[in-house]
Design a protein around this motif. Sequence first.
Motif, mmCIF file in Angstrom:
data_model
loop_
_atom_site.group_PDB
_atom_site.id
_atom_site.type_symbol
_atom_site.label_atom_id
_atom_site.label_comp_id
_atom_site.label_asym_id
_atom_site.label_seq_id
_atom_site.Cartn_x
_atom_site.Cartn_y
_atom_site.Cartn_z
ATOM 1 N N TYR A 75 0.817 -1.215 0.000
ATOM 2 C CA TYR A 75 0.000 0.000 0.000
ATOM 3 C C TYR A 75 0.850 1.266 0.000
ATOM 4 O O TYR A 75 0.351 2.334 -0.312
ATOM 5 C CB TYR A 75 -1.021 -0.001 1.143
ATOM 6 N N ALA A 83 -3.508 -6.252 -0.274
ATOM 7 C CA ALA A 83 -2.251 -5.695 0.220
ATOM 8 C C ALA A 83 -2.076 -4.240 -0.179
ATOM 9 O O ALA A 83 -1.319 -3.505 0.443
ATOM 10 C CB ALA A 83 -1.073 -6.531 -0.300
ATOM 11 N N SER A 84 -2.777 -3.814 -1.222
ATOM 12 C CA SER A 84 -2.549 -2.478 -1.758
ATOM 13 C C SER A 84 -3.429 -1.409 -1.127
ATOM 14 O O SER A 84 -3.244 -0.232 -1.386
ATOM 15 C CB SER A 84 -2.758 -2.468 -3.268
ATOM 16 N N GLN A 127 4.305 12.972 2.700
ATOM 17 C CA GLN A 127 2.881 12.617 2.742
ATOM 18 C C GLN A 127 2.708 11.102 2.858
ATOM 19 O O GLN A 127 1.874 10.613 3.622
ATOM 20 C CB GLN A 127 2.175 13.083 1.468
ATOM 21 N N ASN A 146 -4.441 0.491 2.314
ATOM 22 C CA ASN A 146 -3.900 0.722 3.643
ATOM 23 C C ASN A 146 -4.904 0.208 4.678
ATOM 24 O O ASN A 146 -6.037 0.682 4.722
ATOM 25 C CB ASN A 146 -3.678 2.224 3.819
ATOM 26 N N ARG A 206 0.943 9.955 6.197
ATOM 27 C CA ARG A 206 -0.439 9.517 6.036
ATOM 28 C C ARG A 206 -0.580 8.016 5.982
ATOM 29 O O ARG A 206 -1.546 7.451 6.475
ATOM 30 C CB ARG A 206 -1.010 10.067 4.725
ATOM 31 N N HIS A 207 0.373 7.335 5.335
ATOM 32 C CA HIS A 207 0.157 5.912 5.093
ATOM 33 C C HIS A 207 1.034 4.994 5.929
ATOM 34 O O HIS A 207 0.619 3.892 6.266
ATOM 35 C CB HIS A 207 0.331 5.593 3.606
ATOM 36 N N ALA A 208 2.249 5.427 6.254
ATOM 37 C CA ALA A 208 3.118 4.530 7.012
ATOM 38 C C ALA A 208 2.907 4.686 8.517
ATOM 39 O O ALA A 208 2.733 3.703 9.227
ATOM 40 C CB ALA A 208 4.581 4.780 6.648
ATOM 41 N N PRO A 231 0.349 5.613 10.517
ATOM 42 C CA PRO A 231 -0.800 5.004 11.194
ATOM 43 C C PRO A 231 -0.646 3.494 11.394
ATOM 44 O O PRO A 231 -1.239 2.935 12.304
ATOM 45 C CB PRO A 231 -1.977 5.294 10.251
ATOM 46 N N ASN A 232 0.157 2.859 10.557
ATOM 47 C CA ASN A 232 0.333 1.421 10.696
ATOM 48 C C ASN A 232 1.538 1.059 11.563
ATOM 49 O O ASN A 232 1.815 -0.114 11.776
ATOM 50 C CB ASN A 232 0.485 0.771 9.323
#
Lengths: 319, 545
Positions: free
Chosen positions: A216, B107-108, A229, B110, A233-235, A237-238
Amino acid sequence: MPLVIKLLAQRIALGLILLFLVSGLIFAGTIILPGDVAQSILGQSATPEALANLRAELGLNEPALQRYLSWLGGLVQGDLGTALTSGRDIGESISQRLSNTLFLAFWAAIVAVPLAIFLGLLAVRFRERWPDKAISGVTLASISIPEFLIGYVLMFFFGVKLGWFYPTATAFRPDAALFDKLESIALPVATLTLVVLAHMMRMTRAAILNVMQSAYIETAELKGLNGLQVIVRHALPNAIAPIVNVVMLNLAYLVVGVVVIEVVFVYPGMGQYLVDSVSKRDVPVVQACGIIFAAVYIGMNMIADIVSILSNPRLRHPK
Amino acid sequence: MSDPQLKVRDLKIGATVYPPGEKPHDIEIVHGVSFDLEKGKVLGLIGESGAGKSTIGLAAMAYGRGGVKITGGEVWINGRDVLKSGTGDIRKLRGAEVTYVSQSAAASFNPAKKILDQVVEAAVEQKKFSRKQAEARARELFDKLGLPNPDTIGDRYPHQVSGGQLQRCMTALALCPEPDLVVFDEPTTALDVTTQIDVLMAIKAAIRGTGVAALYITHDLAVVAQVSDDIMVLRHGNMVEYGSVDQIINAPQEDYTQALVSVRSIEHAEKASTGDPVLSVRNITARYKGTQFDVLHNVNVDLYPGQTLAVVGESGSGKSTLARVITGLLPPREGEIEFAGRTLSANLAGRSREDLRELQMIYQMADVAMNPRQTVGTIIGRPLEFYFNMSGKEKRKRIIELLDEIELGEEFMDRYPAELSGGQKQRVCIARALAAKPKMIICDEVTSALDPLVADGILKLLLNLQKIEDVAFLFITHDLATVRAISDTIAVMYQGKVQRYGSKTQVLSPPFDDYTDLLLSSVPEMRLGWLEEVISHRKMESAGN
């Protein structure tokens, strides 16, 4: 009952059980310690009769289990007991010192946690390039030097040579204005920050880099987002769960591990109180400090567990 | 005539490789590929793994995965060469003019963010639409793609929808910013066949409806024939053949294309069942620990010596759970397993060494089923030591025999798994299973991760070995072509039950029950217009909906 509530209830129950076990350990530990409080109170003037009288007076002749149970009973009701040497209520003496320690730890955390996470993000953004290496190098160096040495070095340069800050925290008064208090603890806060920074920053970096391998992240890059960003935003939070874990461990360290720093900067906190009591063999105070430190550690780790449970979307939003 | 939407000229792509024991060096993986793609048309890129098709697709977005670098050539989109653009311009291109649909939507997406937020993100970030407009457009696309509850599905998290639905959400994500070109990278490969049809139909309708140009990348020629206008066949980074769908499917010129079109050439006549079954699964009902429903309901199947029983079904049908019960990894709630005339202990711990030896397994992912630090000789030699106490010359001789049987030969003995191709790795796993001289081998999706031609080779090898060693296979698969090629008996599983069971001819001949009919009719066929035909003849909704 929803799964999340069940998991949270489990965590909290486990924390309480753990605290109970630790109370037993602390009590047992202080009993097997060498030395005798009656001996240290009476000092050289101790005669066998006087020692025996004092021991009976302090209740040291009761069986260990009975003493443990009455201590535990007091703890549950919020009564930490009486200091053997001064005869004062421990709860009262500790409360002011604990709030001083928490004040110091709080401001160290306010500086260190955002700074560590920001540096971690920065290191990921410029990974394997010079900003990453510089951040890693400096933080690693600061964690490798013993904290008392960092304390004295800062004290020498910024307190004595340059005169920017108070060299020690003796000017600290709990009832002073906030700004004055902050000024007097600037150097201890800086020292603590340097000590805990590296650990949190490196964990942030590692946790986010781990997430950066995910498909993702590629999706986000192919949306035309820029590097920061994508990371924020994407890394991020996980990567919350591992980051919160290490942050909480370090916060617990800030409260518990300040003993050395408090002594170095002569700061009137729990650490100094504990050190004094150990040297005077004042067992009830040592036990009380021990149980408070244990509660802080267990509490912080429990919070970390709870946050990682809540940060998992699969648990928060079941199918 | 207007300029093509995408013009690729002499595209060369390279990568740095780090082979074990050698210095890292650069290799070229795509050697000068050229093509044009007109507005509103679909070009299918087809080839086996390593052909460079995904790499070419991503190059249209000036993106190199991992250490992949575009080393030469031109990629023209909307009148400019994107390979000569700066980072900022490339970023404006991605997610706005060109978008991407990946193989695994699961997987793509989030996992920590809602679907709608992710679907509209590129459109909003690239200032194509306001947040509100983008959300309206996303809902419209959800509806067009046939997703249930199009107004609210976006408020869910990715794990809350099924795989087929998520793949359609990914298509919505790609179409939301109104791009000029969409790159579809194996968008249906990870789906069950019955779900694949729906997604394929939805993608096709969406492409036609929006007039967008598309690159459709897949290894499955039958799939690409349904959606493309033109097809380019790739192999080892070179173009093999490039033409209209009609020409490639009906009149392929090159040998390689002909091999792809006529793959699955295995003819296997079923054998009659003789003697007592080697394996009898009796009334098995099983559930996983901590769950409240049965994954298997009263399953009964028999496998006869030297035969192949194919257990076929879609994901979630319970076929892999059945394997876990047979191997003792999951003790059943009810029922028992009879093997070679004796009742096996339900628990792995209760089984004798002889039980273990006679029942071997081969897995889907050959590379994770082998210790990467051991040589092929050590891997195959281990069961020889463990079950037969072989050592020294005797062991070596047997290893070489086994290597010959799997058509690899003695020189492979000292190689490490990393030095083998996918098909060779699977062969080593077969040899390891055979080394124990088992009565029966469970093959769990053993060809699913392999390219069609390689998979064919493995199936031929297995059939051949069955004749030599007289071993029975329990063959778990979702692929009906494989089932046709190899089985003597078939059990069709659906939602934990055996839906249909019998000899191959019985099971594959009408009249069918609704589910078997759906399953059989969903297998893509290599002819034009198949997709529309099958959709209009359906009796039952697929499980993915």
